[in-house]
Design an enzyme around this catalytic site. Sequence first.
Site, PDB file in Angstrom:
ATOM      1  CG  HIS A   1      12.651 -33.251  79.695  1.00  0.00           C
ATOM      2  ND1 HIS A   1      12.259 -34.250  80.553  1.00  0.00           N
ATOM      3  CD2 HIS A   1      11.520 -32.577  79.367  1.00  0.00           C
ATOM      4  CE1 HIS A   1      10.949 -34.163  80.755  1.00  0.00           C
ATOM      5  NE2 HIS A   1      10.486 -33.165  80.032  1.00  0.00           N
TER       6      HIS A   1
ATOM      7  CD  GLN B   1       9.151 -37.104  83.678  1.00  0.00           C
ATOM      8  OE1 GLN B   1       8.889 -36.583  82.615  1.00  0.00           O
ATOM      9  NE2 GLN B   1      10.400 -37.397  84.058  1.00  0.00           N
TER      10      GLN B   1
ATOM     11  CB  CYS C   1      11.225 -37.402  80.282  1.00  0.00           C
ATOM     12  SG  CYS C   1      13.021 -37.466  80.045  1.00  0.00           S
TER      13      CYS C   1
ATOM     14  CG  ASN D   1       7.113 -31.423  79.937  1.00  0.00           C
ATOM     15  OD1 ASN D   1       7.678 -32.507  80.021  1.00  0.00           O
ATOM     16  ND2 ASN D   1       7.682 -30.310  80.373  1.00  0.00           N
TER      17      ASN D   1
END
Length: 445
Positions: free
Chosen positions: A363, A63, A69, A384
């Site tokens: 997040h 990102q 996110c 992630n």
Amino acid sequence: MKELSEKDIERFAEKVRETNNYKVLKDAIMANGINGATLNNNAIVALPTVFSEEVETGKVANQMKSGRCWIFAALNTFRHRITAKLNIKDFELSQTYMMFWDKLEKSNFFLESILKTLDEPLEERLLSWLLTHPQQDGGQWDMLVSLVNKYGVIPKQAMPETYQSSNSPELNSILDAKLRVCSLELRRMHNEGKVDNELQAAKTEMMGNIYKILVYLLGEPPKIFDFEYRDEKGKFHRETTLTPQGFFEKYVGINLDEYVSVINAPTKDKPFGKTYTVQFLGNVVNGRPLKYLNVDMKILKGLAVEQIKDGETVWFGSDVARYSDRKAGVLDPDLYDYEAAFETPFNLTKAERLDYKESMLTHAMVLTGVNIVNGEPNRWKVENSWGEEVGNKGYFVMSDKWMDEYTYQVVVNKKYLSKDLVKAFNQEPIELKPWDPMGSLAIIN
């Protein structure tokens, strides 16, 4: 009020100097930082990167310097289905496309909120809250669903990253500045006696300027595009004149109405078995409203485990900044021993951390695996969106203890909910104030 005296300060200093290993601890922390000096390597060793239940995924996305996110995590769950179906690697959906429509819709949502609050004094908390961040990068699952339902999705090749999509602070600054100008003008018009249709006409003109700004910064979203790819066997494929909605239906092919947000917020004001929404929080006007079902953590984890076992990844929200190590890719409350270093406790419960603003959802990531021992999870695999330079090629290992303490939300298919949970989810939601901890958005980069 009582001020600190010189005597107080001298007593503090004497107590510090009397601390065991005072100089060694002070020098180590000053030289290495608090996390570097208190890192517990045993916590890293205790979290191997193998899992009994795991969904095969590919290269992680990045990102960059943006707070997207929640978009990345959702599109990652979609692309896991696409790559498996089409037998391709390293495929991504366009995060810029979703960002464009999110920014446009959030701007409209903000101006509509201003129109709803024209008689609110500027000094009141609600107006202050609205004007602090007219729009921002962060979001929630239901906001993503609203965007997909209205605009579909497209491959990254059809609308790639731009400088400003990967570096969003300047974009947010100029949009917020323009939206504050617009809010001032709408309130001025209202004070001059302008009627609703005049205010709406002015707002529409304002949105035209917002659209132009976004086109210059992010590009213009395509209405029709071609999709070309080569599968793992080397065979070339091409499909022409696709629409974003048609692409989603054909290549993702899921009913987003079947997916629900389940949270764990163990505070006294939010009983389990109830649903909640948040005032003035959203992006698409008349889109899918935010709705959470609050449950015990054991139930939340059980739902995530069932979905992973069925081969489907799980969007989840957490407070990623707490007890995490980007380099090692580890999330664990035992990772840093702050209490031993400072000889003072940091022992708030999960509920107390929410109540006292110590923690909140910050997040969104994706659960792609879980390790089950004697029927219970002890660690989780996390995809992630920070690129391959962190963790294990972008993947993190999360201890089950960290899951309990710092995970607040998962999104699962309704088919995993018991009859009682379905009944609970179908309740009319309780409205929370905009500044409630459960109104926080996934935004950390």
